[in-house]
Design a protein around this motif. Structure first.
Motif, PDB file in Angstrom:
ATOM      1  N   ASP A  31      -2.666   2.223  -4.759  1.00  9.83           N
ATOM      2  CA  ASP A  31      -1.978   3.497  -4.971  1.00  9.83           C
ATOM      3  C   ASP A  31      -2.970   4.487  -5.566  1.00  9.83           C
ATOM      4  O   ASP A  31      -3.951   4.085  -6.215  1.00  9.83           O
ATOM      5  CB  ASP A  31      -0.793   3.303  -5.925  1.00  9.83           C
ATOM      6  CG  ASP A  31       0.252   4.397  -5.815  1.00  9.83           C
ATOM      7  OD1 ASP A  31       1.345   4.124  -5.291  1.00  9.83           O
ATOM      8  OD2 ASP A  31      -0.015   5.528  -6.272  1.00  9.83           O
ATOM      9  N   ALA A  90       2.319  -1.927 -11.478  1.00 14.52           N
ATOM     10  CA  ALA A  90       2.047  -3.123 -10.679  1.00 14.52           C
ATOM     11  C   ALA A  90       1.301  -4.169 -11.500  1.00 14.52           C
ATOM     12  O   ALA A  90       1.618  -5.366 -11.434  1.00 14.52           O
ATOM     13  CB  ALA A  90       1.243  -2.750  -9.441  1.00 14.52           C
ATOM     14  N   ALA A  91       0.334  -3.712 -12.269  1.00 14.56           N
ATOM     15  CA  ALA A  91      -0.431  -4.646 -13.114  1.00 14.56           C
ATOM     16  C   ALA A  91       0.479  -5.335 -14.124  1.00 14.56           C
ATOM     17  O   ALA A  91       0.307  -6.527 -14.420  1.00 14.56           O
ATOM     18  CB  ALA A  91      -1.555  -3.899 -13.824  1.00 14.56           C
ATOM     19  N   CYS A 145       0.817  -1.213   0.000  1.00 13.98           N
ATOM     20  CA  CYS A 145       0.000   0.000   0.000  1.00 13.98           C
ATOM     21  C   CYS A 145       0.848   1.259   0.000  1.00 13.98           C
ATOM     22  O   CYS A 145       1.839   1.373   0.733  1.00 13.98           O
ATOM     23  CB  CYS A 145      -0.921   0.005   1.229  1.00 13.98           C
ATOM     24  SG  CYS A 145      -2.143   1.335   1.215  1.00 13.98           S
ATOM     25  N   MET A 154       0.491  -8.130 -10.576  1.00 10.86           N
ATOM     26  CA  MET A 154      -0.156  -7.900  -9.286  1.00 10.86           C
ATOM     27  C   MET A 154      -1.632  -7.582  -9.461  1.00 10.86           C
ATOM     28  O   MET A 154      -2.039  -6.931 -10.431  1.00 10.86           O
ATOM     29  CB  MET A 154       0.504  -6.723  -8.559  1.00 10.86           C
ATOM     30  CG  MET A 154       1.920  -6.976  -8.099  1.00 10.86           C
ATOM     31  SD  MET A 154       2.580  -5.544  -7.183  1.00 10.86           S
ATOM     32  CE  MET A 154       4.203  -6.161  -6.746  1.00 10.86           C
ATOM     33  N   THR A 155      -2.451  -8.014  -8.513  1.00 13.91           N
ATOM     34  CA  THR A 155      -3.790  -7.473  -8.368  1.00 13.91           C
ATOM     35  C   THR A 155      -3.630  -6.020  -7.938  1.00 13.91           C
ATOM     36  O   THR A 155      -2.694  -5.692  -7.199  1.00 13.91           O
ATOM     37  CB  THR A 155      -4.569  -8.256  -7.302  1.00 13.91           C
ATOM     38  OG1 THR A 155      -4.613  -9.637  -7.686  1.00 13.91           O
ATOM     39  CG2 THR A 155      -5.991  -7.740  -7.152  1.00 13.91           C
ATOM     40  N   ASN A 156      -4.499  -5.128  -8.393  1.00 13.81           N
ATOM     41  CA  ASN A 156      -4.273  -3.722  -8.063  1.00 13.81           C
ATOM     42  C   ASN A 156      -5.570  -2.974  -7.847  1.00 13.81           C
ATOM     43  O   ASN A 156      -6.641  -3.417  -8.289  1.00 13.81           O
ATOM     44  CB  ASN A 156      -3.437  -3.045  -9.151  1.00 13.81           C
ATOM     45  CG  ASN A 156      -4.065  -3.165 -10.516  1.00 13.81           C
ATOM     46  OD1 ASN A 156      -4.961  -2.403 -10.856  1.00 13.81           O
ATOM     47  ND2 ASN A 156      -3.620  -4.142 -11.307  1.00 13.81           N
ATOM     48  N   VAL A 180      -0.126   2.166 -10.467  1.00 15.16           N
ATOM     49  CA  VAL A 180      -1.005   0.994 -10.541  1.00 15.16           C
ATOM     50  C   VAL A 180      -0.733   0.211 -11.815  1.00 15.16           C
ATOM     51  O   VAL A 180      -0.674  -1.029 -11.810  1.00 15.16           O
ATOM     52  CB  VAL A 180      -2.480   1.438 -10.452  1.00 15.16           C
ATOM     53  CG1 VAL A 180      -3.425   0.284 -10.786  1.00 15.16           C
ATOM     54  CG2 VAL A 180      -2.785   1.984  -9.061  1.00 15.16           C
ATOM     55  N   PHE A 210      -1.760  -4.442  -4.839  1.00 13.45           N
ATOM     56  CA  PHE A 210      -1.086  -3.144  -4.790  1.00 13.45           C
ATOM     57  C   PHE A 210      -2.124  -2.041  -4.821  1.00 13.45           C
ATOM     58  O   PHE A 210      -3.011  -2.018  -5.695  1.00 13.45           O
ATOM     59  CB  PHE A 210      -0.133  -3.002  -5.968  1.00 13.45           C
ATOM     60  CG  PHE A 210       0.563  -1.677  -6.023  1.00 13.45           C
ATOM     61  CD1 PHE A 210       1.632  -1.404  -5.188  1.00 13.45           C
ATOM     62  CD2 PHE A 210       0.147  -0.687  -6.896  1.00 13.45           C
ATOM     63  CE1 PHE A 210       2.271  -0.170  -5.226  1.00 13.45           C
ATOM     64  CE2 PHE A 210       0.771   0.542  -6.945  1.00 13.45           C
ATOM     65  CZ  PHE A 210       1.842   0.804  -6.106  1.00 13.45           C
ATOM     66  N   TYR A 263       8.706  -2.536  -6.655  1.00 10.71           N
ATOM     67  CA  TYR A 263       7.600  -3.470  -6.428  1.00 10.71           C
ATOM     68  C   TYR A 263       8.154  -4.850  -6.064  1.00 10.71           C
ATOM     69  O   TYR A 263       7.613  -5.529  -5.187  1.00 10.71           O
ATOM     70  CB  TYR A 263       6.730  -3.587  -7.675  1.00 10.71           C
ATOM     71  CG  TYR A 263       6.098  -2.295  -8.112  1.00 10.71           C
ATOM     72  CD1 TYR A 263       4.791  -1.967  -7.740  1.00 10.71           C
ATOM     73  CD2 TYR A 263       6.788  -1.389  -8.919  1.00 10.71           C
ATOM     74  CE1 TYR A 263       4.200  -0.782  -8.145  1.00 10.71           C
ATOM     75  CE2 TYR A 263       6.207  -0.202  -9.328  1.00 10.71           C
ATOM     76  CZ  TYR A 263       4.915   0.103  -8.939  1.00 10.71           C
ATOM     77  OH  TYR A 263       4.344   1.282  -9.336  1.00 10.71           O
TER      78      TYR A 263
END
Length: 216
Positions: free
Chosen positions: A174, A183-184, A15, A188-190, A180, A172, A156
């Motif tokens: 943000d 991260a994707a 986070c 990652m789930t975001n 975001v 994640f 990350y």
């Protein structure tokens, strides 16, 4: 920690801090800008421009040097003394924690590891202490310490490693779309944060109060 439900898309929460957990009061700075004849937000535009802000967030300059950079960008418009006053007001802006968000994250941490991953200055530890949040997360990943900033994929990966889970098993959160998106791209789930309900929805059952079993 509880065992992970088979249908949960993540095993750790990463986070952001600013504009998710921490919020600044810009009213004092805005009053100074109005008094100087500047549009509100002028100081922040200079202070948060990448060429001014990134050296601070990577730990390469001190907050005082950052203030000097802001003042240099304002001096021709308002004079040196007022330019420094504006830069200092941005640096010293008071801040608070959103208690609703903090409560949601504390609940989530009873289910999965929580890591703060933030573009921050070398004053982050002191700031967390002022907020009363030194115990909020299992780990804190700061750009100024790691010398790499979001949206660089490296930060990350560091955060996922501190959480102890693969990157694709992280959620994640943000407030910035580019962070975001990065991260994707790592799998990652975001969740793009705009209000506490965004976080609550992303956390799902992890946002619920932990149930404590009592012996009969």
């Amino acid at each position: 920690m509880t065992s992970a439900p088979a249908d949960r898309a993540f095993d750790a929460v990463l986070c952001d801090l600013d504009n998710v957990i921490r919020f600044y009061d810009t009213a004092p700075l805005a009053a100074l800008e109005r008094a100087a004849g500047l549009p509100e937000g002028t100081t922040a535009d200079i202070g948060y421009a990448p060429e001014t802000d990134l050296p601070l967030l990577l730990g390469r300059i001190t907050p005082d040097a950052w203030v000097e950079s802001i003042a240099a960008g304002l001096t021709e418009r308002v004079g040196a003394e007022r330019a420094h006053e504006l830069g200092r007001a941005l640096e010293d802006a008071p801040f608070r924690a959103d208690e609703e968000v903090v409560a949601l994250l504390r609940r989530a941490r009873t289910h999965v590891p929580l890591v703060l991953v933030t573009n921050a200055t070398l004053r982050l530890d002191a700031d967390l202490a002022l907020l009363g949040l030194t115990d909020l997360a299992d780990a804190v990943v700061s750009s100024a310490v790691e010398q790499v900033a979001k949206p660089d994929p490296a930060i990350y990966r560091i955060a996922a490693e501190r959480a102890g889970v693969p990157v694709e098993r992280c959620l994640f959160v943000d407030d910035r779309q580019e962070n975001v998106d990065a991260a994707a791209a790592l799998g990652m789930t975001n969740a793009l944060y705009r209000e506490p309900d965004d976080l609550r929805r992303a956390l799902g059952p992890c946002a619920e109060e932990a149930v404590v079993a009592h012996e009969p």
